[in-house]
Structure formats: C-alpha cells, structure tokens
Design a protein around this motif. Structure first.
Motif, mmCIF file in Angstrom:
data_model
loop_
_atom_site.group_PDB
_atom_site.id
_atom_site.type_symbol
_atom_site.label_atom_id
_atom_site.label_comp_id
_atom_site.label_asym_id
_atom_site.label_seq_id
_atom_site.Cartn_x
_atom_site.Cartn_y
_atom_site.Cartn_z
ATOM 1 N N ALA A 8 -50.609 17.403 27.158
ATOM 2 C CA ALA A 8 -49.291 17.588 26.546
ATOM 3 C C ALA A 8 -49.346 18.773 25.586
ATOM 4 C CB ALA A 8 -48.886 16.323 25.802
ATOM 5 N N ASP A 9 -48.206 19.414 25.370
ATOM 6 C CA ASP A 9 -48.157 20.594 24.507
ATOM 7 C C ASP A 9 -48.663 20.321 23.104
ATOM 8 O OD1 ASP A 9 -47.218 22.282 26.466
ATOM 9 O OD2 ASP A 9 -45.112 21.929 25.973
ATOM 10 N N GLY A 10 -48.385 19.142 22.566
ATOM 11 C CA GLY A 10 -48.778 18.837 21.202
ATOM 12 C C GLY A 10 -50.180 18.277 21.067
ATOM 13 N N ALA A 11 -50.908 18.154 22.172
ATOM 14 C CA ALA A 11 -52.244 17.561 22.137
ATOM 15 C C ALA A 11 -53.255 18.508 21.504
ATOM 16 C CB ALA A 11 -52.697 17.213 23.555
ATOM 17 N N PHE A 12 -54.243 17.931 20.864
ATOM 18 C CA PHE A 12 -55.336 18.730 20.316
ATOM 19 C C PHE A 12 -56.181 19.239 21.476
ATOM 20 C CE2 PHE A 12 -53.675 17.347 16.600
ATOM 21 C CZ PHE A 12 -54.504 17.118 15.515
ATOM 22 N N ARG A 13 -56.804 20.396 21.277
ATOM 23 C CA ARG A 13 -57.633 20.998 22.318
ATOM 24 C C ARG A 13 -59.047 21.220 21.781
ATOM 25 N NH1 ARG A 13 -53.070 21.095 24.231
ATOM 26 N NH2 ARG A 13 -52.106 22.097 25.954
ATOM 27 N N THR A 14 -60.033 21.037 22.631
ATOM 28 C CA THR A 14 -61.403 21.322 22.234
ATOM 29 C C THR A 14 -61.622 22.829 22.259
ATOM 30 O OG1 THR A 14 -62.257 21.259 24.485
ATOM 31 C CG2 THR A 14 -62.223 19.157 23.259
ATOM 32 N N ILE A 15 -62.710 23.271 21.678
ATOM 33 C CA ILE A 15 -62.999 24.704 21.665
ATOM 34 C C ILE A 15 -63.176 25.222 23.095
ATOM 35 C CG2 ILE A 15 -65.488 24.440 21.357
ATOM 36 C CD1 ILE A 15 -65.304 26.933 19.457
ATOM 37 N N GLY A 16 -63.731 24.400 23.978
ATOM 38 C CA GLY A 16 -63.878 24.795 25.378
ATOM 39 C C GLY A 16 -62.536 24.995 26.064
ATOM 40 N N GLU A 17 -61.596 24.108 25.775
ATOM 41 C CA GLU A 17 -60.255 24.232 26.360
ATOM 42 C C GLU A 17 -59.536 25.465 25.834
ATOM 43 O OE1 GLU A 17 -59.289 19.520 27.168
ATOM 44 O OE2 GLU A 17 -58.896 20.353 25.179
ATOM 45 N N VAL A 18 -59.653 25.723 24.528
ATOM 46 C CA VAL A 18 -59.019 26.911 23.948
ATOM 47 C C VAL A 18 -59.656 28.168 24.535
ATOM 48 C CG1 VAL A 18 -58.585 28.204 21.812
ATOM 49 C CG2 VAL A 18 -58.351 25.716 21.842
ATOM 50 N N SER A 19 -60.965 28.143 24.687
ATOM 51 C CA SER A 19 -61.674 29.265 25.275
ATOM 52 C C SER A 19 -61.179 29.531 26.695
ATOM 53 C CB SER A 19 -63.176 28.989 25.271
ATOM 54 O OG SER A 19 -63.873 30.015 25.922
ATOM 55 N N ALA A 20 -61.038 28.484 27.487
ATOM 56 C CA ALA A 20 -60.574 28.632 28.867
ATOM 57 C C ALA A 20 -59.126 29.125 28.922
ATOM 58 C CB ALA A 20 -60.712 27.305 29.606
ATOM 59 N N GLU A 21 -58.269 28.609 28.035
ATOM 60 C CA GLU A 21 -56.853 28.998 28.021
ATOM 61 C C GLU A 21 -56.659 30.452 27.615
ATOM 62 O OE1 GLU A 21 -54.231 26.582 25.671
ATOM 63 O OE2 GLU A 21 -55.043 24.737 26.504
ATOM 64 N N THR A 22 -57.449 30.911 26.657
ATOM 65 C CA THR A 22 -57.250 32.250 26.103
ATOM 66 C C THR A 22 -58.155 33.303 26.723
ATOM 67 O OG1 THR A 22 -58.842 31.849 24.325
ATOM 68 C CG2 THR A 22 -56.518 31.324 23.865
ATOM 69 N N GLY A 23 -59.215 32.858 27.385
ATOM 70 C CA GLY A 23 -60.167 33.808 27.945
ATOM 71 C C GLY A 23 -61.137 34.359 26.909
ATOM 72 N N LEU A 24 -61.150 33.763 25.727
ATOM 73 C CA LEU A 24 -62.045 34.200 24.658
ATOM 74 C C LEU A 24 -63.304 33.337 24.655
ATOM 75 C CD1 LEU A 24 -59.340 34.487 21.886
ATOM 76 C CD2 LEU A 24 -60.617 36.402 22.866
ATOM 77 N N PRO A 25 -64.472 33.946 24.494
ATOM 78 C CA PRO A 25 -65.705 33.145 24.421
ATOM 79 C C PRO A 25 -65.705 32.232 23.193
ATOM 80 C CG PRO A 25 -66.200 35.491 24.706
ATOM 81 C CD PRO A 25 -64.732 35.378 24.421
ATOM 82 N N ALA A 45 -66.708 13.891 14.155
ATOM 83 C CA ALA A 45 -68.136 13.583 14.165
ATOM 84 C C ALA A 45 -68.902 14.601 14.998
ATOM 85 C CB ALA A 45 -68.357 12.184 14.725
ATOM 86 N N GLY A 46 -70.038 15.010 14.490
ATOM 87 C CA GLY A 46 -70.858 15.974 15.204
ATOM 88 C C GLY A 46 -70.303 17.385 15.155
ATOM 89 N N ASN A 47 -69.411 17.661 14.191
ATOM 90 C CA ASN A 47 -68.766 18.972 14.045
ATOM 91 C C ASN A 47 -68.003 19.409 15.290
ATOM 92 O OD1 ASN A 47 -69.383 19.431 11.396
ATOM 93 N ND2 ASN A 47 -71.296 20.476 11.840
ATOM 94 N N ARG A 48 -67.498 18.488 16.050
ATOM 95 C CA ARG A 48 -66.699 18.825 17.230
ATOM 96 C C ARG A 48 -65.332 19.309 16.762
ATOM 97 N NH1 ARG A 48 -67.208 17.868 22.742
ATOM 98 N NH2 ARG A 48 -65.224 17.576 23.793
ATOM 99 N N ARG A 49 -64.944 20.473 17.248
ATOM 100 C CA ARG A 49 -63.694 21.097 16.814
ATOM 101 C C ARG A 49 -62.535 20.659 17.698
ATOM 102 N NH1 ARG A 49 -67.805 24.510 16.088
ATOM 103 N NH2 ARG A 49 -67.762 25.998 14.369
ATOM 104 N N TYR A 50 -61.397 20.411 17.045
ATOM 105 C CA TYR A 50 -60.160 20.102 17.757
ATOM 106 C C TYR A 50 -59.072 21.018 17.211
ATOM 107 C CZ TYR A 50 -62.475 16.043 19.659
ATOM 108 O OH TYR A 50 -63.353 15.232 20.314
ATOM 109 N N TYR A 51 -58.560 21.855 18.081
ATOM 110 C CA TYR A 51 -57.542 22.828 17.696
ATOM 111 C C TYR A 51 -56.154 22.229 17.872
ATOM 112 C CZ TYR A 51 -61.072 26.517 17.643
ATOM 113 O OH TYR A 51 -62.156 27.293 17.351
ATOM 114 N N ARG A 52 -55.359 22.295 16.810
ATOM 115 C CA ARG A 52 -53.967 21.872 16.856
ATOM 116 C C ARG A 52 -53.156 22.960 17.558
ATOM 117 N NH1 ARG A 52 -55.500 20.842 10.975
ATOM 118 N NH2 ARG A 52 -55.594 23.086 11.146
ATOM 119 N N PRO A 53 -51.944 22.662 18.006
ATOM 120 C CA PRO A 53 -51.119 23.696 18.655
ATOM 121 C C PRO A 53 -50.927 24.930 17.772
ATOM 122 C CG PRO A 53 -50.171 21.551 19.061
ATOM 123 C CD PRO A 53 -51.315 21.345 18.089
ATOM 124 N N GLU A 54 -50.779 24.738 16.464
ATOM 125 C CA GLU A 54 -50.604 25.902 15.581
ATOM 126 C C GLU A 54 -51.898 26.716 15.462
ATOM 127 O OE1 GLU A 54 -50.849 22.173 12.892
ATOM 128 O OE2 GLU A 54 -49.806 22.746 14.727
#
Length: 115
Positions: A8-25, A45-54
């Motif tokens: 969903a548009d408002g869902a949090f994204r992992t760093i891997g998902e953001v990387s795949a969406e933007t093409g940035l390593p 936990a474990g310093n796992r990043r979750y990116y908000r839509p903003e």
C-alpha cells in the motif's frame, strides 16, 4: 512478501525495497542518512530501517537534486535547511504535493507493469 506483491502507498518500506524502487544502492541510502538530518527512517530491533512514505519522497528529492540537477551534497544540505527554517512559505504544502505526485507516478508504473 512474495515477488510481484505491491505494498500500500502508506506502508513502511525496508531499505532494500527503497533501493529497488529508486535504483539507488543501499550504501548510498545509509550514507545520505548521515549527511541529511531530515532523512531519519524508523529503526526497529537489530537496527532494521523502515522508511515512511515521506522518507521515500525525500530520498527521491535528494536523488533528483544530486544526480539530475547537479547539486553538491553541501548544496542540498543548505537547500533543505533553508526549507525547514521557513515553514510559513508553503514548503510543507509543496512537499506534500511532491509526495502525492511520487505516489501517483509509482502507482502508474506499477499499473503499467500489470498490463
């Protein structure tokens, strides 16, 4: 999440998902977190990043300024600082519109792939 599943548009994204969406390593995203204080994904936990839509919208904006418009890291830092220092000039509304535009563009790309 199974491949091909769309969040969903408002869902949090992992760093891997953001990387795949933007093409940035991923290492670039982590570096930007050290350079741009406005970019602060939620960490669990474990310093796992979750990116908000903003956060994702800000990543796209930083990418555009650095990689397409030719700004330096320092230039983008200054630009973002001046925008946060002047909240009454409509920047918040503009940022919201940019975030909406980015979500719509992503939805269109997803929809095109489904056809």
């Amino acid at each position: 999440m199974p491949p091909g599943t769309v969040k969903a548009d408002g869902a949090f994204r992992t760093i891997g998902e953001v990387s795949a969406e933007t093409g940035l390593p991923q290492h670039i995203l982590r570096y930007w977190e050290t350079r741009f204080p406005q970019l602060r994904p939620v960490t669990r936990a474990g310093n796992r990043r979750y990116y908000r839509p903003e956060d994702v919208a800000l990543v796209r904006r930083i990418d555009d300024l650095l990689n397409r418009k030719g700004y330096t890291v320092r230039g983008v830092q200054q630009l973002l600082l001046t925008e946060t220092a002047a909240p009454d000039d409509g920047d918040a509304g503009t940022a919201a519109l940019i975030a909406i535009r980015n979500r719509l563009a992503q939805a269109l790309r997803t929809d095109e792939r489904a056809d």
